[in-house]
Design an enzyme around this catalytic site. Structure first.
Site: not given
Ligand code: PEP
Ligand code: MG
Length: 880
Positions: A22, A102, A335, A453, A559, A765-766, A828, A848
């Site tokens: 502001k 605020m 703004r 609001h 998967r 993830n794993d 992935c 990718y």
């Molecule tokens: C991972 O582990 O990141 C993955 C893509 O496989 P999933 O989630 O199926 O274990």
């Molecule tokens: Mg996995």
């Protein structure tokens, strides 16, 4: 000595972090010659210093403030300190916009003496009294923390006793009584009379605004919007201009384009004879800005020109607050306007076409995090016909939501925690409702306009919202509402359409919106800039169609175990898992084979010549075992086994740590026939698709959970034999075989693994699970506590941990490319759809990213931004 206080003439729009948004913009507007009431800004550094000094304004800062007040007095030719009729506003203003979070105090400097001076000066006693009662209310609420509702109760009581419905109808006698009652209220709360010394009022107000940086709603807002806690707020001190001086005065909020759909042209609302908070709080329903053209054509013209100038100057859609004091226009704020994602896309594309900004700037400025809202459903039009329409209101933020009605934010939050979809129904929302709004599916209010609001905050959140719903009367205490004579209790289901503003009784099924031309144009611009390809994680023909619709250029993770969740397939998988011998397993696999092959054919037909990376079976077994008695009985019936046999099998197969158990390539090694069946299905499906459609599918085979090069080399050899014996004439060409990298050991020995891999796909993830040692399935509760205690900034399952998991990825890439320079690299895990993680992946040099289909559009923009940001970095390095 450090300067903590800056006049508007001393600042500029570039000084946002020091002066707040502001303050910086008030400076900018002052310096480009727009009509801004004079004033100054106390910097964010002063706020930080205030907290460092143990919540005390130190003498240096105090001195600088008082010195600037003297300067302001001399500019105005009036004295503030002696309460001689010169008044100021005190407004918060952080460097990142936090609308309404605020505090603000207007009309500061008013006291029992100066209210009379104001009355004489303006020859308008009613106006002076109205200003004073507003000041006491704001000062009491902000400085002494007297709840807003206590003041409202007094106001409502006096209105009721005098049969008045609007604040503007309050007469002098009523206002005098209100002032007396307000002062008593403050005395009850503080044990002291209302502060009369303007200088003391000012310092207390500044302190209260500093403190409001850490109020609960501001903290929640920062958490939701990822705003750091240590920025502090600036405080803007400005000469008051009064929009409530009579019918030649007023106040309003305008946007340079429509914030709901992006249409070009001035859009907004105003109220005659009112102060700013009347518009924002939705206490009175404002007039559309087009009315201003009829009432004050000259001012409308001047406002229009100022808005145009500001949009061109800032190269973005602006949200402007203005006040008219006795036919003179003042701008109080500009703004970047909050907008729906639909409006953001349309504005970005229009501004590029108008030559205001470049495509690159449009991409870099775009907030893709809300893009998924666009992809969300609208109500099924056919179903609406048979549903009772209850009422309608202002369509404040588009979208569609059904849910159970709750009348306060706490109940909404509790409902959400229990997995119940909730609609927050309020008379009007205030900043205290932020948690409830965040947890609700949608918001419905009986009061307020398009810039109230509720409307502004909902738009920022991308939440479906209707304000000003006609004939909606709410009894918050008894927890019911009446809409057009229909009684709605807490827990009843309603549906709200934020695009049409209509409210319905009951649940309405929703349907997907189709994309506008601008949506596709913008995403195509993103693809022109990005280096990372964006793929999707898709396991079914339906997902594959979404993948294409959202513009992904391939499937990065299919998967295969997800293809087995339908009941007849699940039984065949259980038969395979329970098999006591290879022939029994082969028989079960033969049942799965046609499902598998037919799904691949459908997916290949949709994906045409885009790559489809198919991951062979990776089921932690517990996902497939029957869990309760009924499921075990059903399985026993389907597989011709006794209940006891099934129960025994489940016990035998259950693992203590299924995530670290007999899954991934370990299954492929122990039961080779499983992967062999899958690869045969892939290759035959590709051949069949080729024969029937002429398409040349591009399947890739991905092995999960590899931790040793031997696992991959053994499996590769076997599967290559299956490929050669199925595609005898190598019609499909070379089929890529690669591996997921999701075990820390795989990163460390990536050079050895890469000798047998055509590609690596990081299964983060794993990889996160095994790097932190946090169970993917059980870590939710303690990660929240870790975040609260600042042990973790983000949930590492959502935002890639660059220091740990990221380092492992770096090692894997470096080592992998050493032995296989041609190695294709991707990600992935869920992180493939997260903006910060995408930027990191771009910098790592991945080829990718792959994420769930609904995250693809945002990922395409994030990938473009990553490429543009690194170009900018390179330019900076070259220039330096
Ligand atoms: C991972 O582990 O990141 C993955 C893509 O496989 P999933 O989630 O199926 O274990
Ligand atoms: Mg996995």
């Amino acid at each position: 000595m450090r300067n903590y206080v800056f006049s508007f003439e001393e600042g500029s729009k570039e000084m946002k972090s020091l002066l707040g948004g502001k303050g910086a913009n008030l400076s900018e507007m002052t310096n480009i010659g727009l009509p801004v009431p004079p004033g100054f800004t106390i910097s964010t550094e002063a706020c930080i210093q205030y907290f460092q000094d143990g919540q005390k304004i130190n003498d240096i800062i105090k001195e600088q403030i008082l010195c600037k007040i003297k300067w302001l007095e001399s500019k105005a030719g009036q004295s503030f300190s002696n309460a001689s009729g010169f008044f100021i506003s005190v407004r918060s203003g952080a460097s990142v916009s936090m609308p309404g979070m605020m505090d603000t105090i207007l009309n500061l400097g008013l006291n029992d003496n100066s209210v009379e001076i104001l009355s004489k000066k303006t020859r308008n006693n009613r106006f002076a009294l109205d200003c004073y009662r507003r000041f006491i209310q704001m000062y009491g609420n902000v400085v002494h923390e007297v709840p807003h509702s206590k003041f409202e109760l007094i106001l409502e009581k006096i209105k009721r006793e005098n049969s008045i419905s609007r604040d503007t109808e309050l007469e002098e006698e009523h206002l005098k009584q209100i002032i007396v009652n307000f002062k008593e209220l403050i005395f009850t709360y503080t044990g002291k009379p209302l502060e009369q010394d303007p200088e003391k009022q000012l310092l207390s107000a500044i302190e209260a605004v500093f403190k409001s940086w850490n109020n609960e709603r501001a903290q929640t807002y920062r958490k939701i919007n990822n705003i750091p806690d240590d920025l502090g707020t600036a405080v803007n001190i400005q000469s008051m201009v009064f929009g409530n001086m009579g019918d030649a005065s007023g106040t309003g909020v305008v946007f340079s384009r429509n914030p709901s759909n992006g249409t070009k042209g001035i859009y907004g609302e105003f109220l005659l004879n009112a102060q700013g908070e009347d518009v924002v709080a939705g206490i009175r329903t404002p007039e559309p800005i087009s009315e201003l053209e009829i009432i004050f054509p000259e001012i409308y013209k001047e406002l229009n020109e100022a808005i145009h100038l500001l949009e061109q100057h800032y190269k973005d859609m602006q949200d402007i607050e203005f006040t008219i004091q006795e036919r003179k226009l003042y701008l109080l704020q500009t703004r970047s306007g909050k907008r729906t994602v639909e409006a953001a896309l349309n504005i970005a594309v229009d501004m590029v076409r108008e030559g205001v900004i470049s495509k690159q700037k449009a991409l870099l400025d775009f907030d893709e995090s809300k893009l998924s809202n666009l992809l969300h459903p609208t109500f099924d039009k056919d179903k609406i016909k048979s549903i009772r329409e209850l009422s309608s209101g202002l369509p404040a933020c588009p979208g569609a939501a059904s849910g159970k009605v709750y009348f306060n934010s706490e109940d909404v939050v509790m409902a959400k925690d229990k997995g119940i979809k909730a609609i927050l129904v309020r008379t009007e929302t205030s900043a205290e409702d932020i948690n409830g709004m965040y947890s609700a599916e949608g918001i419905l209010t009986s009061r307020g306009g398009m810039t109230s609001h509720a409307a502004v905050v909902a738009r920022g959140m991308g939440k479906c919202c209707i304000t000003n719903c006609r004939n909606l009367i709410i009894d918050v205490k008894q927890k019911f509402a009446i809409i057009n004579d229909i009684k709605i209790h807490e827990g009843d289901v309603i549906s709200i359409d934020g695009t049409s503003g209509k409210v319905y009784l009951g649940d309405i099924p929703t349907q997907q919106t189709s994309f506008s031309d601008n949506f596709n144009t913008f995403l195509n611009w993103a693809d022109e800039e990005s280096i990372l390809k964006v793929f999707a994680n898709a396991d079914s023909p339906i997902d594959a169609r979404k993948t294409i619709e959202f513009g992904a250029k391939g499937i990065g993770l299919c998967r295969t175990e997800h293809m087995f969740f339908k009941i007849e397939r699940l039984m065949a998988v259980r038969e395979m898992i329970f098999a006591n011998s290879k022939p029994e397993r082969m028989a079960a696999l033969e049942k799965l084979f046609p499902f598998q092959k037919d799904d691949f054919v459908e997916i290949f037909k949709v994906m045409k010549e885009y790559p489809v990376s198919i991951r062979l079976l990776d089921p932690p077994l517990h996902e497939f075992l029957p869990k309760d008695k009924i499921e075990m009985e059903n399985t026993a019936n389907a597989l011709n086994l006794s209940y006891e046999e099934v129960k025994q099998k489940v016990e035998d197969l259950s693992e203590s740590n299924p995530m670290l158990g007999h899954r991934g390539c370990r299954l492929g090694i122990t039961y080779p026939e499983i992967y062999e069946m899958q690869v045969r299905a892939i290759i035959l499906a590709a051949l069949e698709t080729r024969d029937s459609t002429g398409i040349s599918p591009k399947p890739e085979i991905m092995i999960p959970l590899v931790g040793s090069e031997k696992e991959l080399s053994v499996l590769r050899e076997r599967l290559e034999e299956v490929i050669t014996s199925t595609d005898k004439n190598t019609v499909l060409g070379k089929i890529s075989i690669g591996t997921m990298i999701e075990v820390p050991r795989a990163c460390i020995i990536a050079d050895k693994i890469a000798e047998y891999a055509d590609f690596f796909s990081f299964g983060t993830n794993d990889l996160t699970q095994m790097t932190f040692g946090y169970s993917r399935d059980d870590s939710g509760p303690f990660i929240k506590i870790y975040q609260k205690n600042k042990i973790l900034k983000d949930d590492p399952f959502q935002v890639l941990d660059q220091n740990g998991v990221g380092e492992l990825m770096k090692i894997a890439i470096e080592k992998g490319r050493k032995t296989n320079w041609n190695l294709k690299l991707g990600i992935c895990g869920e992180h493939g759809g997260d903006t910060a993680s995408i930027l990191f992946c771009h910098n790592l040099g991945l080829d990718y990213i792959s994420c769930s289909p609904y995250r693809v559009p945002a990922a395409r923009i994030a990938a473009a931004k990553a490429a543009l940001a690194s170009v900018n970095e390179t330019v900076k390095v070259v220039l330096s």
